[in-house]
Design a protein around this motif. Structure first.
Motif, PDB file in Angstrom:
ATOM      1  N   ILE A   1       0.845  -1.338  -0.011  1.00 62.36           N
ATOM      2  CA  ILE A   1      -0.201   0.081  -0.102  1.00 62.36           C
ATOM      3  C   ILE A   1       0.931   1.333  -0.118  1.00 62.36           C
ATOM      4  CG2 ILE A   1      -1.504   1.199   1.441  1.00 62.36           C
ATOM      5  CD1 ILE A   1      -2.754  -1.184   2.118  1.00 62.36           C
ATOM      6  N   LEU A   2       2.020   1.331   0.987  1.00 63.61           N
ATOM      7  CA  LEU A   2       2.735   2.544   0.806  1.00 63.61           C
ATOM      8  C   LEU A   2       3.394   2.612  -0.448  1.00 63.61           C
ATOM      9  CD1 LEU A   2       4.125   2.266   4.382  1.00 63.61           C
ATOM     10  CD2 LEU A   2       2.447   3.873   3.613  1.00 63.61           C
ATOM     11  N   PHE A   3       3.865   1.527  -1.188  1.00 61.99           N
ATOM     12  CA  PHE A   3       4.484   1.576  -2.504  1.00 61.99           C
ATOM     13  C   PHE A   3       3.653   2.161  -3.627  1.00 61.99           C
ATOM     14  CE2 PHE A   3       5.855  -0.423  -6.399  1.00 61.99           C
ATOM     15  CZ  PHE A   3       7.039   0.166  -6.544  1.00 61.99           C
ATOM     16  N   THR A   4       2.262   1.772  -3.150  1.00 64.98           N
ATOM     17  CA  THR A   4       1.374   2.259  -4.418  1.00 64.98           C
ATOM     18  C   THR A   4       0.981   3.746  -4.094  1.00 64.98           C
ATOM     19  OG1 THR A   4      -0.552   1.358  -3.168  1.00 64.98           O
ATOM     20  CG2 THR A   4       0.326   0.051  -4.760  1.00 64.98           C
ATOM     21  N   LEU A   5       1.010   4.072  -2.854  1.00 65.37           N
ATOM     22  CA  LEU A   5       0.785   5.335  -2.569  1.00 65.37           C
ATOM     23  C   LEU A   5       2.101   6.437  -2.850  1.00 65.37           C
ATOM     24  CD1 LEU A   5      -1.156   5.239   0.627  1.00 65.37           C
ATOM     25  CD2 LEU A   5      -1.970   5.791  -1.666  1.00 65.37           C
ATOM     26  N   GLU A   6       3.085   5.901  -3.320  1.00 66.83           N
ATOM     27  CA  GLU A   6       4.386   6.376  -3.693  1.00 66.83           C
ATOM     28  C   GLU A   6       5.109   7.119  -2.427  1.00 66.83           C
ATOM     29  OE1 GLU A   6       3.902   9.117  -7.040  1.00 66.83           O
ATOM     30  OE2 GLU A   6       3.515   7.364  -8.225  1.00 66.83           O
ATOM     31  N   PHE A   7       4.797   6.481  -1.052  1.00 65.60           N
ATOM     32  CA  PHE A   7       5.573   6.921  -0.124  1.00 65.60           C
ATOM     33  C   PHE A   7       6.862   6.124   0.103  1.00 65.60           C
ATOM     34  CE2 PHE A   7       6.271   6.414   4.592  1.00 65.60           C
ATOM     35  CZ  PHE A   7       5.895   7.898   4.777  1.00 65.60           C
ATOM     36  N   GLU A   8       7.646   6.670  -0.402  1.00 62.41           N
ATOM     37  CA  GLU A   8       9.128   5.987  -0.460  1.00 62.41           C
ATOM     38  C   GLU A   8      10.184   6.337   1.018  1.00 62.41           C
ATOM     39  OE1 GLU A   8      11.274   6.006  -4.087  1.00 62.41           O
ATOM     40  OE2 GLU A   8       9.536   5.778  -5.005  1.00 62.41           O
ATOM     41  N   SER A   9      10.200   5.629   1.769  1.00 65.21           N
ATOM     42  CA  SER A   9      11.041   5.790   2.917  1.00 65.21           C
ATOM     43  C   SER A   9      12.046   4.412   3.172  1.00 65.21           C
ATOM     44  CB  SER A   9      10.359   6.068   4.192  1.00 65.21           C
ATOM     45  OG  SER A   9      11.090   6.009   5.243  1.00 65.21           O
ATOM     46  N   ASP A  10      13.368   4.592   3.420  1.00 65.90           N
ATOM     47  CA  ASP A  10      14.135   3.461   3.416  1.00 65.90           C
ATOM     48  C   ASP A  10      13.740   2.626   4.707  1.00 65.90           C
ATOM     49  OD1 ASP A  10      15.192   3.774   0.794  1.00 65.90           O
ATOM     50  OD2 ASP A  10      16.848   4.812   1.361  1.00 65.90           O
ATOM     51  N   PHE A  11      13.521   3.602   5.671  1.00 64.88           N
ATOM     52  CA  PHE A  11      13.583   3.051   6.948  1.00 64.88           C
ATOM     53  C   PHE A  11      12.266   2.148   7.285  1.00 64.88           C
ATOM     54  CE2 PHE A  11      11.444   3.454  11.142  1.00 64.88           C
ATOM     55  CZ  PHE A  11      12.524   2.841  11.958  1.00 64.88           C
ATOM     56  N   ILE A  12      11.259   2.824   6.649  1.00 60.12           N
ATOM     57  CA  ILE A  12       9.992   1.742   6.731  1.00 60.12           C
ATOM     58  C   ILE A  12      10.038   0.786   5.837  1.00 60.12           C
ATOM     59  CG2 ILE A  12       7.311   2.276   6.124  1.00 60.12           C
ATOM     60  CD1 ILE A  12       8.073   3.963   8.406  1.00 60.12           C
ATOM     61  N   ASN A  13      10.539   0.970   4.557  1.00 61.96           N
ATOM     62  CA  ASN A  13      10.610  -0.193   3.668  1.00 61.96           C
ATOM     63  C   ASN A  13      11.763  -1.500   4.347  1.00 61.96           C
ATOM     64  OD1 ASN A  13       9.930  -1.545   1.553  1.00 61.96           O
ATOM     65  ND2 ASN A  13      11.498  -0.431   0.164  1.00 61.96           N
ATOM     66  N   THR A  14      12.464  -0.954   5.071  1.00 63.83           N
ATOM     67  CA  THR A  14      13.270  -1.985   5.802  1.00 63.83           C
ATOM     68  C   THR A  14      12.539  -2.680   7.049  1.00 63.83           C
ATOM     69  OG1 THR A  14      15.183  -0.668   5.197  1.00 63.83           O
ATOM     70  CG2 THR A  14      15.690  -2.112   6.823  1.00 63.83           C
ATOM     71  N   LEU A  15      12.042  -1.801   7.521  1.00 71.21           N
ATOM     72  CA  LEU A  15      11.151  -2.200   8.990  1.00 71.21           C
ATOM     73  C   LEU A  15      10.256  -3.253   8.415  1.00 71.21           C
ATOM     74  CD1 LEU A  15      10.429  -1.649  11.956  1.00 71.21           C
ATOM     75  CD2 LEU A  15       8.779  -0.120  11.042  1.00 71.21           C
ATOM     76  N   PHE A  16       9.237  -3.281   7.534  1.00 72.01           N
ATOM     77  CA  PHE A  16       8.440  -4.303   7.148  1.00 72.01           C
ATOM     78  C   PHE A  16       9.036  -5.359   6.445  1.00 72.01           C
ATOM     79  CE2 PHE A  16       5.458  -0.257   7.250  1.00 72.01           C
ATOM     80  CZ  PHE A  16       4.498  -0.895   8.346  1.00 72.01           C
TER      81      PHE A  16
END
Length: 82
Positions: free
Chosen positions: A41-56
């Motif tokens: 969902i965050l990827f489709t909303l184009e919310f790019e954060s390395d920390f969030i991506n790494t966390l999930f």
């Protein structure tokens, strides 16, 4: 007659105290799937954060490695308490 009533009440309390160990692997698997869904969902909303991506991603991999041991643990605990 009194012994029969006591026996029935003990059986009812034993039945109501049954643990639900099967929920352990189900919750771990659900956490794994939910982390990927949130990441998608965050990827489709184009919310790019390395920390969030790494966390999930970390949550997904940890849960992935924990599914099989949690199934084994749930089986052992349910057999042990019978």
């Amino acid at each position: 007659m009194n012994n029969d009533n006591q026996l029935q009440s003990q059986q009812q309390t034993q039945y109501s105290k049954k643990k639900k160990y099967w929920l352990i692997p189900v919750l771990i698997f659900a956490t794994m799937i939910i982390s990927k869904v949130i990441q998608g969902i965050l990827f489709t909303l184009e919310f790019e954060s390395d920390f969030i991506n790494t966390l999930f991603s970390t949550i997904f991999y940890i849960c992935g490695f924990a599914v099989i041991p949690s199934i084994i643990l749930a089986i052992i605990l349910s057999v042990k308490n019978k």
